[in-house]
Design an enzyme around this catalytic site. Structure first.
Site, PDB file in Angstrom:
ATOM      1  N   ALA A 263       0.864  -1.178   0.000  1.00  0.00           N
ATOM      2  CA  ALA A 263       0.000   0.000   0.000  1.00  0.00           C
ATOM      3  C   ALA A 263       0.894   1.218   0.000  1.00  0.00           C
ATOM      4  O   ALA A 263       2.099   1.107   0.205  1.00  0.00           O
ATOM      5  CB  ALA A 263      -0.892  -0.002   1.249  1.00  0.00           C
ATOM      6  N   LYS A 264       0.278   2.357  -0.194  1.00  0.00           N
ATOM      7  CA  LYS A 264       1.045   3.610  -0.219  1.00  0.00           C
ATOM      8  C   LYS A 264       1.929   3.718   1.018  1.00  0.00           C
ATOM      9  O   LYS A 264       3.069   4.119   0.953  1.00  0.00           O
ATOM     10  CB  LYS A 264       0.087   4.800  -0.238  1.00  0.00           C
ATOM     11  CG  LYS A 264      -0.666   4.937  -1.537  1.00  0.00           C
ATOM     12  CD  LYS A 264      -0.296   6.214  -2.266  1.00  0.00           C
ATOM     13  CE  LYS A 264      -0.649   6.174  -3.740  1.00  0.00           C
ATOM     14  NZ  LYS A 264      -2.010   5.718  -3.993  1.00  0.00           N
ATOM     15  N   ARG A 265       1.335   3.328   2.156  1.00  0.00           N
ATOM     16  CA  ARG A 265       2.007   3.444   3.437  1.00  0.00           C
ATOM     17  C   ARG A 265       3.376   2.752   3.433  1.00  0.00           C
ATOM     18  O   ARG A 265       4.334   3.233   4.026  1.00  0.00           O
ATOM     19  CB  ARG A 265       1.090   2.768   4.475  1.00  0.00           C
ATOM     20  CG  ARG A 265       1.206   3.176   5.872  1.00  0.00           C
ATOM     21  CD  ARG A 265      -0.133   2.872   6.600  1.00  0.00           C
ATOM     22  NE  ARG A 265      -0.711   1.597   6.207  1.00  0.00           N
ATOM     23  CZ  ARG A 265      -0.525   0.459   6.852  1.00  0.00           C
ATOM     24  NH1 ARG A 265       0.252   0.424   7.908  1.00  0.00           N
ATOM     25  NH2 ARG A 265      -1.116  -0.648   6.448  1.00  0.00           N
TER      26      ARG A 265
END
Ligand code: GLU
Length: 328
Positions: A263-265
């Site tokens: 994910a972006k995270r």
């Protein structure tokens, strides 16, 4: 083109990416597996851009996706850039088809107009979760009301009604056989009255994907496990639209080291990042293939070298960790 499926028909596979950002290793792995399944069966590959989310989709992301797929050696026979008999291949250009399906489902009483906003549903619902973790279960507020009354009420509230599928009424078995998982029953609570057409008139994902898979005669859907819980809703829509569903094969997702979903995270590098660092397509394909158990780690090879003898049944059924830092 002749296929080698057991029933003698030609496989029609698809990539259906949403052009809302750069392609990362997880999307690329799903695309590689979908492509291998189709090419190993000498099938026809369709590329469809799922760009209905106007706020997030962009032409630049669409171009980037096509470019990354080409770079990885994953080609297609029908798509937005090359046309084909079932086009257009961008969902944003297929609105009349979705409208026709909504009208058909309204006419057959498989769908109904609803004046409720999301907040209304959340307030009125006694069940905290609908199917697929998509929010509260629909409490049935508008399901038995006359269409005209709902439309007038929505107009008074300054909005247009949504259209919902009459899912709670369907006495359908919600289990199905997945090519990788076998018998799956992800919806113990049954179907919800899910949204088919949003208040802005845009088709919801569940409707658009089914209308397109029917129109594009897709025989085999290879996609990520994150969509497994959508499949019962889609099967119900295939049935309501009088079409045979494709075979579904949900492949495990890629996790970053530490088993977090990409994910972006966790900032996985995109294919474009890797390319700009000089990482070759062969190295990326090798790493993706190794993560699926197709080749030993550290092998670099073109996607075409994996086609012969490929079967989805060979791949690992568990989410895999992929350490992008090993790619150079
Ligand atoms: N457009 C969806 C996505 O990118 C995939 C839809 C599907 O494969 O059914 O997640």
């Amino acid at each position: 083109m002749t296929g080698n499926q057991r029933d003698g028909s030609t496989m029609r596979g698809r990539f259906a990416p949403s052009p809302t950002g750069a392609m990362h290793l997880g999307n690329a792995r799903t695309a590689l597996l979908a492509w291998l399944a189709c090419r190993a069966a000498e099938g026809t590959m369709v590329l469809r851009l799922e760009d209905l989310d106007a706020a997030r989709a962009s032409a630049a992301a669409s171009e980037g996706l096509l470019d990354d797929l080409r770079f990885l050696g994953l080609d297609w026979d029908e798509g937005p850039d090359r046309g084909g008999p079932h086009g257009p291949y961008c969902q944003s250009e297929r609105t009349p088809l979705y409208q026709a399906a909504v009208e058909r489902l309204l006419a057959s009483h498989d769908a109904f107009f609803c004046a409720c906003s999301r907040a209304d549903v959340a307030r009125a619902s006694s069940a905290p979760h609908g199917e697929g973790g998509d929010g509260p279960r629909y409490p049935g507020t508008c399901r038995s009301r006359a269409a005209g009354d709902v439309i007038v009420q929505a107009a008074r509230l300054g909005r247009r009604p949504t259209v919902r599928f009459r899912g709670q009424d369907r006495a359908l078995p919600t289990s199905f056989v997945d090519g990788l998982h076998g018998e799956v029953d992800p919806l113990p609570a049954g179907l919800d009255d899910f949204v088919l057409c949003k208040a802005d008139g845009v088709a919801a994902y569940q409707l658009a994907v089914v209308v397109d898979d029917i129109a594009m005669q897709v025989s085999d859907v290879v996609r990520g496990d994150d969509l497994l819980s959508s499949t019962p809703r889609q099967l119900a829509l295939f049935a309501a639209l009088g079409a045979a569903p494709p075979r579904f094969h949900h492949v495990p997702l890629v996790l970053a080291p530490g088993r977090e979903r990409l994910a972006k995270r966790t900032r996985p590098p995109s294919i474009a990042d890797l390319r700009s660092r000089g990482v070759t397509a062969e190295v990326i394909v090798g790493a993706l293939a190794a993560s699926a158990g197709l080749v030993p780690a550290g092998v670099a090879l073109p996607a075409s070298a994996l086609v012969s003898g490929f079967e989805l049944a060979q791949i690992s059924r568990h989410p895999v960790e992929l350490d992008a830092t090993s790619l150079g």
